[in-house]
Write an enzyme that holds these catalytic residues in place. Structure first.
Site, mmCIF file in Angstrom:
data_model
loop_
_atom_site.group_PDB
_atom_site.id
_atom_site.type_symbol
_atom_site.label_atom_id
_atom_site.label_comp_id
_atom_site.label_asym_id
_atom_site.label_seq_id
_atom_site.Cartn_x
_atom_site.Cartn_y
_atom_site.Cartn_z
ATOM 1 N N ASN A 109 -74.457 -5.180 57.861
ATOM 2 C CA ASN A 109 -75.468 -4.225 57.420
ATOM 3 C C ASN A 109 -74.834 -3.165 56.528
ATOM 4 O O ASN A 109 -73.622 -3.192 56.266
ATOM 5 C CB ASN A 109 -76.133 -3.564 58.638
ATOM 6 C CG ASN A 109 -77.426 -2.860 58.288
ATOM 7 O OD1 ASN A 109 -78.228 -3.357 57.494
ATOM 8 N ND2 ASN A 109 -77.634 -1.679 58.845
ATOM 9 N N LYS A 110 -75.625 -2.235 56.112
ATOM 10 C CA LYS A 110 -75.205 -1.154 55.229
ATOM 11 C C LYS A 110 -73.935 -0.486 55.747
ATOM 12 O O LYS A 110 -73.787 -0.251 56.948
ATOM 13 C CB LYS A 110 -76.328 -0.134 55.098
ATOM 14 C CG LYS A 110 -76.016 1.005 54.150
ATOM 15 C CD LYS A 110 -77.225 1.908 53.999
ATOM 16 C CE LYS A 110 -76.907 3.061 53.055
ATOM 17 N NZ LYS A 110 -76.549 2.595 51.699
ATOM 18 N N ASP B 242 -78.640 -6.730 57.237
ATOM 19 C CA ASP B 242 -78.638 -7.647 56.103
ATOM 20 C C ASP B 242 -78.555 -9.088 56.600
ATOM 21 O O ASP B 242 -79.115 -9.998 56.002
ATOM 22 C CB ASP B 242 -77.449 -7.363 55.182
ATOM 23 C CG ASP B 242 -77.619 -6.079 54.399
ATOM 24 O OD1 ASP B 242 -78.729 -5.520 54.397
ATOM 25 O OD2 ASP B 242 -76.635 -5.625 53.786
#
Length: 285
Positions: free
Chosen positions: A191-192, A181
Protein backbone atom coordinates in the site's frame (compact mmCIF):
# COMPACT_ATOMS: atom_id res chain seq x y z
CA UNK A 1 -13.32 3.76 -11.31
CA UNK A 2 -10.45 1.55 -10.13
CA UNK A 3 -7.81 0.54 -12.70
CA UNK A 4 -8.58 -3.15 -12.20
CA UNK A 5 -12.34 -2.73 -12.68
CA UNK A 6 -11.79 -0.66 -15.83
CA UNK A 7 -9.49 -3.39 -17.16
CA UNK A 8 -12.06 -6.09 -16.38
CA UNK A 9 -14.74 -4.17 -18.28
CA UNK A 10 -12.34 -3.61 -21.19
CA UNK A 11 -11.57 -7.35 -21.38
CA UNK A 12 -15.28 -8.12 -21.38
CA UNK A 13 -15.63 -5.77 -24.36
CA UNK A 14 -12.82 -7.68 -26.11
CA UNK A 15 -14.89 -10.89 -25.88
CA UNK A 16 -17.97 -9.12 -27.26
CA UNK A 17 -16.08 -7.70 -30.24
CA UNK A 18 -14.00 -10.77 -30.96
CA UNK A 19 -14.07 -12.05 -34.55
CA UNK A 20 -12.04 -15.16 -33.72
CA UNK A 21 -13.21 -18.32 -35.43
CA UNK A 22 -11.94 -20.59 -32.65
CA UNK A 23 -11.89 -20.53 -28.87
CA UNK A 24 -8.12 -20.75 -28.95
CA UNK A 25 -8.09 -17.62 -31.08
CA UNK A 26 -10.42 -15.83 -28.67
CA UNK A 27 -8.25 -16.82 -25.69
CA UNK A 28 -5.22 -15.45 -27.54
CA UNK A 29 -7.05 -12.14 -28.15
CA UNK A 30 -7.89 -11.92 -24.43
CA UNK A 31 -4.31 -12.63 -23.36
CA UNK A 32 -2.95 -10.05 -25.82
CA UNK A 33 -5.45 -7.46 -24.58
CA UNK A 34 -4.57 -8.19 -20.95
CA UNK A 35 -0.86 -7.75 -21.69
CA UNK A 36 -1.56 -4.48 -23.54
CA UNK A 37 -3.53 -3.15 -20.56
CA UNK A 38 -0.73 -4.04 -18.16
CA UNK A 39 1.84 -2.26 -20.35
CA UNK A 40 -0.11 0.98 -19.86
CA UNK A 41 0.84 0.91 -16.17
CA UNK A 42 3.37 -1.90 -15.63
CA UNK A 43 3.90 -1.20 -11.91
CA UNK A 44 0.18 -1.26 -11.01
CA UNK A 45 -0.16 -4.51 -9.06
CA UNK A 46 -3.97 -4.47 -8.76
CA UNK A 47 -4.27 -3.98 -12.54
CA UNK A 48 -2.14 -7.08 -13.15
CA UNK A 49 -4.04 -9.10 -10.53
CA UNK A 50 -7.41 -8.02 -11.96
CA UNK A 51 -6.41 -9.09 -15.49
CA UNK A 52 -5.10 -12.45 -14.27
CA UNK A 53 -8.23 -13.15 -12.22
CA UNK A 54 -10.49 -12.22 -15.13
CA UNK A 55 -8.67 -14.59 -17.48
CA UNK A 56 -8.84 -17.39 -14.92
CA UNK A 57 -12.54 -16.84 -14.22
CA UNK A 58 -13.73 -16.52 -17.81
CA UNK A 59 -11.73 -19.43 -19.21
CA UNK A 60 -12.32 -21.83 -16.31
CA UNK A 61 -15.64 -23.01 -17.70
CA UNK A 62 -17.17 -25.94 -19.59
CA UNK A 63 -18.04 -23.42 -22.32
CA UNK A 64 -14.58 -24.00 -23.74
CA UNK A 65 -15.61 -27.58 -24.51
CA UNK A 66 -18.49 -26.47 -26.73
CA UNK A 67 -18.00 -26.92 -30.47
CA UNK A 68 -20.31 -24.03 -31.39
CA UNK A 69 -18.11 -20.90 -31.23
CA UNK A 70 -21.09 -18.51 -30.91
CA UNK A 71 -22.59 -20.45 -27.99
CA UNK A 72 -19.20 -20.62 -26.28
CA UNK A 73 -18.64 -16.91 -26.90
CA UNK A 74 -22.03 -16.06 -25.37
CA UNK A 75 -21.14 -18.12 -22.29
CA UNK A 76 -17.79 -16.34 -21.94
CA UNK A 77 -19.48 -12.94 -22.28
CA UNK A 78 -21.95 -13.96 -19.58
CA UNK A 79 -19.13 -14.95 -17.23
CA UNK A 80 -17.18 -11.81 -18.07
CA UNK A 81 -20.14 -9.55 -17.32
CA UNK A 82 -20.78 -11.40 -14.06
CA UNK A 83 -17.16 -10.94 -12.99
CA UNK A 84 -17.27 -7.24 -13.91
CA UNK A 85 -20.54 -6.76 -12.01
CA UNK A 86 -19.17 -8.54 -8.94
CA UNK A 87 -16.00 -6.43 -9.04
CA UNK A 88 -17.99 -3.20 -9.37
CA UNK A 89 -20.20 -4.19 -6.43
CA UNK A 90 -17.21 -5.13 -4.26
CA UNK A 91 -16.76 -1.69 -2.71
CA UNK A 92 -20.35 -1.54 -1.46
CA UNK A 93 -20.14 -5.08 -0.08
CA UNK A 94 -17.01 -4.14 1.87
CA UNK A 95 -18.67 -0.96 3.13
CA UNK A 96 -21.61 -2.94 4.50
CA UNK A 97 -19.35 -5.49 6.19
CA UNK A 98 -16.76 -3.06 7.50
CA UNK A 99 -19.08 -0.36 8.79
CA UNK A 100 -19.94 -2.72 11.65
CA UNK A 101 -16.42 -2.22 13.02
CA UNK A 102 -17.00 1.52 13.50
CA UNK A 103 -18.21 2.21 17.04
CA UNK A 104 -20.01 5.26 18.37
CA UNK A 105 -17.67 8.10 19.40
CA UNK A 106 -14.58 6.25 18.17
CA UNK A 107 -11.65 7.82 16.37
CA UNK A 108 -10.44 6.19 13.16
CA UNK A 109 -6.99 6.78 11.69
CA UNK A 110 -6.58 6.33 7.95
CA UNK A 111 -3.69 6.93 5.56
CA UNK A 112 -3.97 8.98 2.39
CA UNK A 113 -6.95 8.49 0.07
CA UNK A 114 -8.71 5.16 -0.46
CA UNK A 115 -12.04 4.93 -2.28
CA UNK A 116 -13.09 1.78 -0.45
CA UNK A 117 -12.20 3.23 2.96
CA UNK A 118 -14.14 6.39 2.12
CA UNK A 119 -17.18 4.33 1.08
CA UNK A 120 -16.98 2.31 4.32
CA UNK A 121 -16.84 5.46 6.45
CA UNK A 122 -19.74 7.01 4.48
CA UNK A 123 -21.77 3.86 5.10
CA UNK A 124 -21.10 3.94 8.84
CA UNK A 125 -21.94 7.64 9.10
CA UNK A 126 -25.14 7.33 7.06
CA UNK A 127 -26.31 4.57 9.42
CA UNK A 128 -26.26 7.11 12.25
CA UNK A 129 -22.89 6.25 13.80
CA UNK A 130 -21.05 9.28 15.23
CA UNK A 131 -17.26 9.13 14.98
CA UNK A 132 -14.27 11.18 13.90
CA UNK A 133 -11.44 10.49 11.46
CA UNK A 134 -7.77 11.42 11.55
CA UNK A 135 -6.19 11.43 8.09
CA UNK A 136 -2.48 11.53 7.33
CA UNK A 137 -1.28 14.06 4.78
CA UNK A 138 -0.08 11.24 2.53
CA UNK A 139 3.09 12.65 1.00
CA UNK A 140 4.52 12.91 -1.58
CA UNK A 141 1.25 13.43 -3.50
CA UNK A 142 -0.86 14.73 -0.61
CA UNK A 143 -3.75 12.32 -1.17
CA UNK A 144 -4.77 12.69 2.47
CA UNK A 145 -5.92 16.23 1.67
CA UNK A 146 -8.28 14.76 -0.94
CA UNK A 147 -9.59 12.31 1.67
CA UNK A 148 -10.08 15.09 4.23
CA UNK A 149 -12.05 17.19 1.72
CA UNK A 150 -14.34 14.29 0.82
CA UNK A 151 -14.97 13.41 4.48
CA UNK A 152 -15.68 17.04 5.31
CA UNK A 153 -18.15 17.21 2.42
CA UNK A 154 -20.01 14.32 4.10
CA UNK A 155 -20.00 16.25 7.42
CA UNK A 156 -17.77 13.60 9.00
CA UNK A 157 -15.47 15.27 11.58
CA UNK A 158 -11.92 15.06 10.21
CA UNK A 159 -8.45 16.11 11.33
CA UNK A 160 -5.44 16.21 9.01
CA UNK A 161 -2.01 15.34 10.46
CA UNK A 162 1.52 15.12 9.13
CA UNK A 163 2.68 11.62 8.21
CA UNK A 164 5.40 11.94 10.83
CA UNK A 165 2.73 12.67 13.49
CA UNK A 166 1.29 9.14 13.50
CA UNK A 167 3.10 7.79 16.57
CA UNK A 168 2.37 11.04 18.43
CA UNK A 169 -1.41 10.82 17.95
CA UNK A 170 -1.78 7.01 18.17
CA UNK A 171 -2.94 7.19 21.80
CA UNK A 172 -5.98 9.19 20.63
CA UNK A 173 -6.94 6.57 18.04
CA UNK A 174 -9.29 3.61 18.58
CA UNK A 175 -8.53 1.82 15.32
CA UNK A 176 -6.57 2.12 12.08
CA UNK A 177 -8.32 1.52 8.77
CA UNK A 178 -6.41 1.55 5.47
CA UNK A 179 -6.91 0.42 1.90
CA UNK A 180 -4.46 -1.64 -0.15
CA UNK A 181 -2.87 -1.57 -3.58
CA UNK A 182 -2.57 -5.36 -3.32
CA UNK A 183 -3.15 -8.21 -0.89
CA UNK A 184 -0.34 -10.75 -1.20
CA UNK A 185 -0.23 -14.51 -0.67
CA UNK A 186 0.76 -14.51 3.00
CA UNK A 187 -2.00 -12.07 3.99
CA UNK A 188 0.24 -9.01 4.01
CA UNK A 189 -0.51 -5.92 1.95
CA UNK A 190 1.26 -3.54 -0.40
CA UNK A 191 0.00 0.00 0.00
CA UNK A 192 0.91 3.67 0.03
CA UNK A 193 4.30 4.48 1.54
CA UNK A 194 3.98 4.92 5.29
CA UNK A 195 1.40 2.17 5.83
CA UNK A 196 3.99 -0.16 7.38
CA UNK A 197 5.13 2.53 9.81
CA UNK A 198 1.54 3.17 10.85
CA UNK A 199 1.01 -0.57 11.37
CA UNK A 200 4.08 -0.76 13.60
CA UNK A 201 2.90 2.22 15.65
CA UNK A 202 -0.56 0.66 16.00
CA UNK A 203 0.94 -2.65 17.07
CA UNK A 204 3.12 -0.94 19.69
CA UNK A 205 0.05 0.87 21.06
CA UNK A 206 -2.14 -2.29 20.93
CA UNK A 207 -4.57 -0.69 18.48
CA UNK A 208 -6.39 -2.83 15.86
CA UNK A 209 -5.16 -2.41 12.29
CA UNK A 210 -7.82 -3.19 9.69
CA UNK A 211 -7.48 -3.38 5.90
CA UNK A 212 -10.31 -2.84 3.42
CA UNK A 213 -9.54 -4.37 0.02
CA UNK A 214 -11.42 -5.75 -2.97
CA UNK A 215 -10.75 -9.39 -3.92
CA UNK A 216 -9.56 -8.36 -7.40
CA UNK A 217 -6.52 -6.95 -5.62
CA UNK A 218 -5.47 -10.39 -4.38
CA UNK A 219 -2.12 -10.91 -6.08
CA UNK A 220 0.15 -13.91 -6.53
CA UNK A 221 3.10 -12.22 -4.87
CA UNK A 222 5.09 -13.28 -1.82
CA UNK A 223 7.38 -10.43 -0.74
CA UNK A 224 9.74 -11.17 2.12
CA UNK A 225 10.63 -7.52 2.62
CA UNK A 226 10.60 -4.06 1.12
CA UNK A 227 13.29 -4.91 -1.44
CA UNK A 228 10.94 -7.46 -3.08
CA UNK A 229 8.35 -4.88 -4.16
CA UNK A 230 7.98 -3.85 -7.81
CA UNK A 231 9.62 -0.43 -7.93
CA UNK A 232 7.38 2.60 -8.34
CA UNK A 233 8.33 6.19 -7.64
CA UNK A 234 6.42 9.46 -7.57
CA UNK A 235 7.78 12.99 -8.01
CA UNK A 236 9.05 14.54 -4.78
CA UNK A 237 9.77 18.23 -4.28
CA UNK A 238 12.30 18.66 -1.47
CA UNK A 239 12.96 22.32 -2.20
CA UNK A 240 16.06 24.21 -3.36
CA UNK A 241 18.15 23.68 -0.20
CA UNK A 242 19.03 20.03 -0.86
CA UNK A 243 22.82 19.60 -1.25
CA UNK A 244 23.64 18.70 -4.87
CA UNK A 245 25.38 15.43 -3.92
CA UNK A 246 22.63 14.23 -1.58
CA UNK A 247 20.60 11.21 -2.67
CA UNK A 248 16.82 11.05 -2.36
CA UNK A 249 14.89 7.82 -1.76
CA UNK A 250 11.24 8.20 -2.70
CA UNK A 251 9.39 4.88 -3.12
CA UNK A 252 5.63 5.25 -3.47
CA UNK A 253 4.58 2.17 -1.48
CA UNK A 254 5.68 -0.30 1.15
CA UNK A 255 4.90 -3.82 2.35
CA UNK A 256 3.08 -4.49 5.61
CA UNK A 257 3.54 -8.10 6.82
CA UNK A 258 0.57 -10.16 8.04
CA UNK A 259 1.61 -10.13 11.70
CA UNK A 260 0.84 -6.40 11.80
CA UNK A 261 -2.71 -6.82 10.43
CA UNK A 262 -5.72 -7.61 12.63
CA UNK A 263 -8.31 -8.38 9.94
CA UNK A 264 -8.98 -7.78 6.24
CA UNK A 265 -12.46 -6.66 5.22
CA UNK A 266 -13.07 -7.92 1.67
CA UNK A 267 -16.02 -8.64 -0.60
CA UNK A 268 -15.35 -12.33 0.12
CA UNK A 269 -15.93 -11.70 3.82
CA UNK A 270 -13.91 -10.64 6.85
CA UNK A 271 -10.65 -12.59 6.74
CA UNK A 272 -7.69 -13.16 8.98
CA UNK A 273 -4.34 -12.75 7.20
CA UNK A 274 -3.87 -16.53 7.44
CA UNK A 275 -7.09 -17.13 5.48
CA UNK A 276 -5.94 -15.09 2.47
CA UNK A 277 -3.85 -17.90 0.99
CA UNK A 278 -6.90 -20.21 0.98
CA UNK A 279 -8.94 -17.57 -0.83
CA UNK A 280 -6.16 -17.08 -3.38
CA UNK A 281 -6.15 -20.79 -4.10
CA UNK A 282 -9.92 -20.67 -4.71
CA UNK A 283 -9.55 -17.64 -7.00
CA UNK A 284 -6.63 -18.84 -9.09
CA UNK A 285 -6.79 -22.62 -9.21
Amino acid sequence: MAFAVAAIMALTAVIKRSTAATLMGMSKELEDAAQALQRVNPTNISLKAGCELFLRYTTRTSALELKDIETAKARLIERGLHFAETSTRARQTIAELGSRFIRSNCTVLTHGYSRVVLRLLQQAFSSGMQFSVIVTEGRPDGTGITMAKKLDAENIPVTLVLDSCVAYIMDRVDMVLVGADAVVENGGIINKLGTYGIALAAQAASKPFYVAAESYKFARLYPLGQADLPEERKPLDVGPMLPPRANVINPSRDYTPPQCISLLVTDLGVLTPAAVSDELIQLYV
